[in-house]
Write a protein that holds these residues in place. Structure first.
Motif, PDB file in Angstrom:
ATOM      1  N   GLY A  48      29.203  13.820  28.288  1.00  0.00           N
ATOM      2  CA  GLY A  48      29.171  15.201  27.811  1.00  0.00           C
ATOM      3  C   GLY A  48      29.967  16.141  28.694  1.00  0.00           C
ATOM      4  N   TRP A  49      29.508  17.403  28.766  1.00  0.00           N
ATOM      5  CA  TRP A  49      30.222  18.434  29.501  1.00  0.00           C
ATOM      6  C   TRP A  49      29.287  19.240  30.394  1.00  0.00           C
ATOM      7  N   VAL A  50      29.882  19.905  31.380  1.00  0.00           N
ATOM      8  CA  VAL A  50      29.162  20.771  32.318  1.00  0.00           C
ATOM      9  C   VAL A  50      29.921  22.088  32.382  1.00  0.00           C
ATOM     10  N   GLY A  51      29.210  23.212  32.399  1.00  0.00           N
ATOM     11  CA  GLY A  51      29.901  24.490  32.377  1.00  0.00           C
ATOM     12  C   GLY A  51      29.242  25.563  33.227  1.00  0.00           C
ATOM     13  N   MET A  59      24.889  35.175  26.667  1.00  0.00           N
ATOM     14  CA  MET A  59      26.020  34.302  26.326  1.00  0.00           C
ATOM     15  C   MET A  59      27.108  35.053  25.576  1.00  0.00           C
ATOM     16  N   ARG A  60      26.724  35.926  24.664  1.00  0.00           N
ATOM     17  CA  ARG A  60      27.700  36.631  23.837  1.00  0.00           C
ATOM     18  C   ARG A  60      28.618  37.505  24.690  1.00  0.00           C
ATOM     19  N   GLY A  61      29.930  37.303  24.548  1.00  0.00           N
ATOM     20  CA  GLY A  61      30.911  38.085  25.276  1.00  0.00           C
ATOM     21  C   GLY A  61      31.288  37.518  26.634  1.00  0.00           C
ATOM     22  N   ALA A  62      30.669  36.415  27.042  1.00  0.00           N
ATOM     23  CA  ALA A  62      30.951  35.834  28.348  1.00  0.00           C
ATOM     24  C   ALA A  62      32.176  34.929  28.297  1.00  0.00           C
ATOM     25  N   SER A  63      32.687  34.601  29.479  1.00  0.00           N
ATOM     26  CA  SER A  63      33.766  33.624  29.618  1.00  0.00           C
ATOM     27  C   SER A  63      33.271  32.506  30.521  1.00  0.00           C
ATOM     28  N   ALA A  64      33.672  31.276  30.205  1.00  0.00           N
ATOM     29  CA  ALA A  64      33.114  30.130  30.926  1.00  0.00           C
ATOM     30  C   ALA A  64      34.195  29.101  31.225  1.00  0.00           C
ATOM     31  N   MET A  65      33.959  28.355  32.304  1.00  0.00           N
ATOM     32  CA  MET A  65      34.767  27.187  32.634  1.00  0.00           C
ATOM     33  C   MET A  65      33.936  25.948  32.345  1.00  0.00           C
ATOM     34  N   VAL A  66      34.498  25.031  31.568  1.00  0.00           N
ATOM     35  CA  VAL A  66      33.787  23.829  31.143  1.00  0.00           C
ATOM     36  C   VAL A  66      34.623  22.607  31.514  1.00  0.00           C
ATOM     37  N   GLY A  67      33.972  21.611  32.092  1.00  0.00           N
ATOM     38  CA  GLY A  67      34.676  20.398  32.477  1.00  0.00           C
ATOM     39  C   GLY A  67      33.958  19.155  31.990  1.00  0.00           C
ATOM     40  N   TRP A  68      34.721  18.104  31.774  1.00  0.00           N
ATOM     41  CA  TRP A  68      34.150  16.821  31.369  1.00  0.00           C
ATOM     42  C   TRP A  68      35.149  15.707  31.640  1.00  0.00           C
TER      43      TRP A  68
END
Length: 328
Positions: free
Chosen positions: A97-100, A109-118
């Protein structure tokens, strides 16, 4: 035997009940102590890891780095420079899966920015920015967001059983209290489209100090589900059936009593177990009333041959108040 005296059988029941409650309370305290100790040990172990062997500079040799276990197996390292550049290294236990990690203005959560890696099924490392426009899957937009990266490329590395997400952001001013989001999923992204997270956390982190979690709002979804299931089984199944047995099976002589007692005790312990999963102020009051009702039945009503009976009609007032309080 005269009413008001406790038979040997009743005394054994009373002592057994007290012992079980002591064991439950002691187990909860020990588990809490074990969790706290385990978290400190895990934090010390992972924060002392040498990152230079698998992370490129500047991620592997950060200066003035701060490190802390923030959630489950999530370890957050960060370093903030005088020109407001913050370098992040997030690590977590990883299988699939993924981790963020994301950054929000209000902790939502709404309006946020995230870094996701997998790490893909073929072993390729992937890290990407996402704009969390909304809560639906199609509103989580890959390759978009408000994060201002430096010229240092983000990286994701799998070392042993842990995944590491490393990236560097430029801010306009010194970063202090910043709402931060953490999440993970056991399912792989498909064409960079993220699957729904298995669990998530929202917390406020003060990046100007060494104290990481200032306030946290944990998604206790599994805890709430366990509490709900146990509550339904206790209040909605075992206790009502036990009461109906006492009401409608009196003609079965002693059989009704044994069934009633077994069902009531099962229901009682199921409800107590449910309270362990979620700490509320009202429910301990309800459980306390249940304890008093059981003790009342044991102490106040005795028959010959050491059989204890409990007239359900005499407990209607207490049962009604228990139901009313538990609804708030």
């Amino acid at each position: 035997m005269a009413a008001g005296f406790i038979s040997k059988h009743s005394f054994v029941n009373l002592v057994s009940l007290i012992l079980v409650m002591v064991v439950l309370l002691g187990r909860g305290a020990l588990l809490g102590l074990a969790d706290e100790t385990g978290n400190l040990d895990a934090e010390s172990e992972f924060c002392n890891n040498d990152l230079t062997s698998f992370l490129p500079p500047p991620y592997g040799n950060l200066s003035n780095v701060r490190c802390q276990l923030v959630w489950n197996t999530f370890i957050l390292r960060y370093s903030q420079s005088r020109d407001h550049v913050v370098t992040f290294v997030l690590s977590a236990l990883y299988t699939t899966g993924w981790v963020g990690i994301g950054f929000s203005k209000d902790g939502m959560m709404r309006g946020a920015s995230a870094m996701v890696g997998w790490i893909s099924k073929t072993g390729h490392a992937r890290i990407k920015q996402y704009h969390l426009k909304g809560y639906n899957r199609w509103e989580v937009i890959p390759g978009k967001g408000d994060l201002n990266f430096t010229s240092i490329m983000p990286v994701v590395v799998l070392d042993g059983a842990n995944i590491y997400l490393a990236f560097q952001l430029q801010f306009e001013s010194a970063v202090k209290r910043q709402p931060t989001l953490l999440a993970y999923s056991s399912r792989y992204p498909v064409n960079h489209e993220l699957s729904v997270h298995d669990d998530k956390l929202s917390m406020v982190i003060d990046y100007s100090t060494a104290a990481l979690p200032v306030t946290a709002s944990v998604d206790h979804s599994q805890m709430k589900r366990s509490h709900g299931v146990l509550g339904i089984l206790g209040w909605g199944l075992f206790l009502p059936i036990g009461a109906m047995v006492a009401r409608f099976m009196k003609q079965k002589e002693s059989l009704w009593f044994y069934l009633h007692t077994i069902l009531q005790f099962i229901g009682f312990f199921v409800v107590v177990s449910g309270v362990v999963f979620i700490r509320k102020v009202i429910e301990p009051v309800v459980v306390g009333q249940a304890v008093l009702m059981i003790l009342y039945c044991i102490v106040a009503h005795s028959k010959s041959h050491m059989i204890v009976s409990c007239n359900v009609s005499e407990n209607y007032g207490m049962i009604r108040s228990m139901i009313m309080i538990s609804q708030h």
